[in-house]
Design a protein around this motif. Structure first.
Motif, PDB file in Angstrom:
ATOM      1  N   GLU A  63       0.671  -1.507   0.260  1.00  0.00           N
ATOM      2  CA  GLU A  63      -0.021  -0.037  -0.146  1.00  0.00           C
ATOM      3  C   GLU A  63       0.591   1.104   0.204  1.00  0.00           C
ATOM      4  O   GLU A  63       1.767   1.394   0.921  1.00  0.00           O
ATOM      5  CB  GLU A  63      -0.880   0.015   1.385  1.00  0.00           C
ATOM      6  CG  GLU A  63      -1.752  -0.743   1.101  1.00  0.00           C
ATOM      7  CD  GLU A  63      -2.697  -1.075   2.873  1.00  0.00           C
ATOM      8  OE1 GLU A  63      -2.447  -0.253   3.108  1.00  0.00           O
ATOM      9  OE2 GLU A  63      -3.896  -1.776   2.738  1.00  0.00           O
ATOM     10  N   GLY A  64       0.319   2.614  -0.414  1.00  0.00           N
ATOM     11  CA  GLY A  64       0.912   3.444  -0.922  1.00  0.00           C
ATOM     12  C   GLY A  64       2.058   3.290  -1.635  1.00  0.00           C
ATOM     13  O   GLY A  64       3.367   4.640  -1.929  1.00  0.00           O
ATOM     14  N   GLU A  66       1.562   4.863  -4.879  1.00  0.00           N
ATOM     15  CA  GLU A  66       2.073   6.410  -5.383  1.00  0.00           C
ATOM     16  C   GLU A  66       3.159   7.311  -3.709  1.00  0.00           C
ATOM     17  O   GLU A  66       3.884   8.037  -4.423  1.00  0.00           O
ATOM     18  CB  GLU A  66       0.863   7.102  -6.009  1.00  0.00           C
ATOM     19  CG  GLU A  66       0.444   7.343  -3.921  1.00  0.00           C
ATOM     20  CD  GLU A  66      -0.827   5.896  -2.889  1.00  0.00           C
ATOM     21  OE1 GLU A  66      -0.879   6.021  -1.937  1.00  0.00           O
ATOM     22  OE2 GLU A  66      -0.216   4.795  -3.272  1.00  0.00           O
ATOM     23  N   ARG A  67       3.160   6.781  -3.092  1.00  0.00           N
ATOM     24  CA  ARG A  67       4.189   7.945  -2.012  1.00  0.00           C
ATOM     25  C   ARG A  67       5.486   7.419  -2.091  1.00  0.00           C
ATOM     26  O   ARG A  67       6.469   8.595  -2.186  1.00  0.00           O
ATOM     27  CB  ARG A  67       3.749   7.667  -1.001  1.00  0.00           C
ATOM     28  CG  ARG A  67       2.550   7.592  -0.720  1.00  0.00           C
ATOM     29  CD  ARG A  67       2.195   7.442   1.249  1.00  0.00           C
ATOM     30  NE  ARG A  67       1.235   8.041   1.501  1.00  0.00           N
ATOM     31  CZ  ARG A  67       0.717   6.860   1.989  1.00  0.00           C
ATOM     32  NH1 ARG A  67       0.708   6.270   1.720  1.00  0.00           N
ATOM     33  NH2 ARG A  67      -1.063   7.035   2.476  1.00  0.00           N
ATOM     34  N   THR A 184       8.187   2.174   6.132  1.00  0.00           N
ATOM     35  CA  THR A 184       7.179   1.640   6.437  1.00  0.00           C
ATOM     36  C   THR A 184       6.931   0.686   7.012  1.00  0.00           C
ATOM     37  O   THR A 184       7.376   1.201   8.486  1.00  0.00           O
ATOM     38  CB  THR A 184       7.585   0.923   5.042  1.00  0.00           C
ATOM     39  OG1 THR A 184       8.971   0.114   5.678  1.00  0.00           O
ATOM     40  CG2 THR A 184       8.282   1.253   3.795  1.00  0.00           C
ATOM     41  N   THR A 208       3.140  -0.920   4.077  1.00  0.00           N
ATOM     42  CA  THR A 208       2.051   0.235   3.901  1.00  0.00           C
ATOM     43  C   THR A 208       3.344   0.968   3.907  1.00  0.00           C
ATOM     44  O   THR A 208       4.078   1.423   4.903  1.00  0.00           O
ATOM     45  CB  THR A 208       1.494   0.176   5.705  1.00  0.00           C
ATOM     46  OG1 THR A 208       0.319  -0.462   5.363  1.00  0.00           O
ATOM     47  CG2 THR A 208       0.804   1.809   4.801  1.00  0.00           C
ATOM     48  N   LEU A 210       4.750   4.884   3.528  1.00  0.00           N
ATOM     49  CA  LEU A 210       4.389   6.123   4.614  1.00  0.00           C
ATOM     50  C   LEU A 210       4.998   7.823   4.027  1.00  0.00           C
ATOM     51  O   LEU A 210       5.950   7.070   2.510  1.00  0.00           O
ATOM     52  CB  LEU A 210       4.460   6.364   5.792  1.00  0.00           C
ATOM     53  CG  LEU A 210       3.548   4.912   6.588  1.00  0.00           C
ATOM     54  CD1 LEU A 210       4.237   5.348   7.853  1.00  0.00           C
ATOM     55  CD2 LEU A 210       2.748   4.940   6.376  1.00  0.00           C
ATOM     56  N   ASP A 211       4.397   8.276   4.146  1.00  0.00           N
ATOM     57  CA  ASP A 211       4.664   9.817   2.747  1.00  0.00           C
ATOM     58  C   ASP A 211       6.587  10.094   3.638  1.00  0.00           C
ATOM     59  O   ASP A 211       6.276   9.198   4.965  1.00  0.00           O
ATOM     60  CB  ASP A 211       4.106  10.847   3.695  1.00  0.00           C
ATOM     61  CG  ASP A 211       2.696  11.297   2.758  1.00  0.00           C
ATOM     62  OD1 ASP A 211       2.932  10.272   2.030  1.00  0.00           O
ATOM     63  OD2 ASP A 211       1.486  11.543   4.088  1.00  0.00           O
TER      64      ASP A 211
END
Length: 251
Positions: A63-64, A66-67, A184, A208, A210-211
Motif C-alpha cells: 500500500e502507498g 504512489e508515495r 514503512t 504500507t 508512508l509519506d
C-alpha cells in the motif's frame, strides 16, 4: 492437519529457497565480474524476495506505492517483526534497496561474497565508532548508485510483537546524506515466521509505505524528535504498542 501442512510447507520453502538463494548469489558474483553495477544486479533481490514469498504461500500486499519515486534514493525504515521482513521488503519496494547486515552473515560461503558484491552494508557491532564510519561509507556508496538503504531502527526483531525503541542511526545517515526518510509499516510477517521458530506458515503480509520525511535543513538536535515521530507513525499503522525511547547507539 494444520501442523503437518505447516511442516510440509516449511520443508518445501527451505528446499526451494536455499537453492534459489545460492543461484542468485552465483548470478550476482558473475554479473559483478563481467558488468558494471545496475540493471540485472538491482532486479535479483526483488526476484529473490518474491520467490520466497510465493513458495511459502504468502500473499503480499503493498500500500502507498504512489508515495515513493522509483527514481530517487531514500533511507527506508520499518518495524521488524520477523526474518521474513527482508523477503517482503525486497519484493515490495519499487526502488533498489540494500540492507545493513551483521558481520556474521558475511562469513557464509558464497552468500557472504554475493552480499559484498551487491552492496549490502556490513555491520560489526563490536567495532564502536568504526562501525558508524563503515556504515556511512557503505550508505554513501549505495546512494551514489541510486540505491536506497533499508534499515530496521529497532536493531533486532521484536520477540513479543511490541515495537522496540528506535535508534537514531538511520535518521543520522539520512540527514548526513541529505535524503528523505521513508517510513514503512509491515504487518503479518510475525504470523508467517515467528522469531525463534523453524516453522513457516502461509499468511498475508502487508507493507504500507508512508509519506517521505524530508531531512533538508535538519540539525542534530532534530534527530530525537524525528525518531520519536517516525516510531509513532509506524506503530499507529502496524497497530502495535509504541515505546518511543530512542537511543544514541546504532546496532
Amino acid at each position: 492437519m494444520g501442523t503437518l501442512t505447516n511442516s510440509l510447507r516449511s520443508v518445501l520453502t527451505f528446499a526451494v529457497g536455499i537453492p534459489v538463494t545460492a543461484a542468485c548469489a552465483v548470478v550476482v558474483i558473475l554479473h559483478t565480474l563481467l558488468r558494471p553495477p545496475g540493471g540485472l544486479l538491482d532486479r535479483v533481490p526483488g526476484f529473490w524476495g518474491r520467490t520466497w514469498c510465493r513458495v511459502a504461500s504468502v500473499k503480499l500486499t503493498v500500500e502507498g506505492l504512489e508515495r515513493i519515486d522509483p527514481k530517487k534514493a531514500y533511507v527506508v525504515i520499518s518495524n521488524h517483526q520477523s526474518a521474513f521482513d527482508i523477503f517482503a521488503h525486497f519484493a515490495a519496494l519499487p526502488v533498489p534497496i540494500r540492507f545493513l547486515a551483521k558481520q556474521e552473515l558475511f562469513k557464509i560461503p558464497l552468500f557472504g561474497a554475493a552480499m559484498r558484491r551487491i552492496g549490502i552494508v556490513e555491520v560489526d557491532r563490536g567495532a564502536g565508532r568504526a562501525t558508524h564510519q563503515a556504515v556511512n561509507r557503505g550508505a554513501a556508496a549505495n546512494m551514489s548508485l541510486g540505491r536506497s538503504l533499508m534499515i530496521y531502527p529497532e536493531g533486532t526483531r521484536s520477540r513479543d510483537g511490541a515495537m522496540l525503541p528506535f535508534k537514531k542511526g538511520a535518521f543520522a545517515i539520512a540527514r548526513n546524506l541529505g535524503v528523505p526518510i521513508v517510513p514503512t509499516a509491515i504487518t503479518g510477517s510475525r504470523e508467517v515466521w515467528s522469531p525463534g521458530s523453524k516453522m513457516i506458515r502461509s499468511g498475508h503480509i502487508t507493507v504500507t509505505i508512508l509519506d517521505p520525511i524530508s531531512t533538508e535543513n535538519m540539525t542534530l538536535r532534530d534527530l530525537s524528535g524525528l525518531t520519536e515521530h517516525a516510531h509513532s507513525l509506524i506503530a499507529n499503522v502496524a497497530d502495535v504498542e509504541a515505546t518511543p525511547e530512542p537511543s544514541d547507539s546504532l546496532r
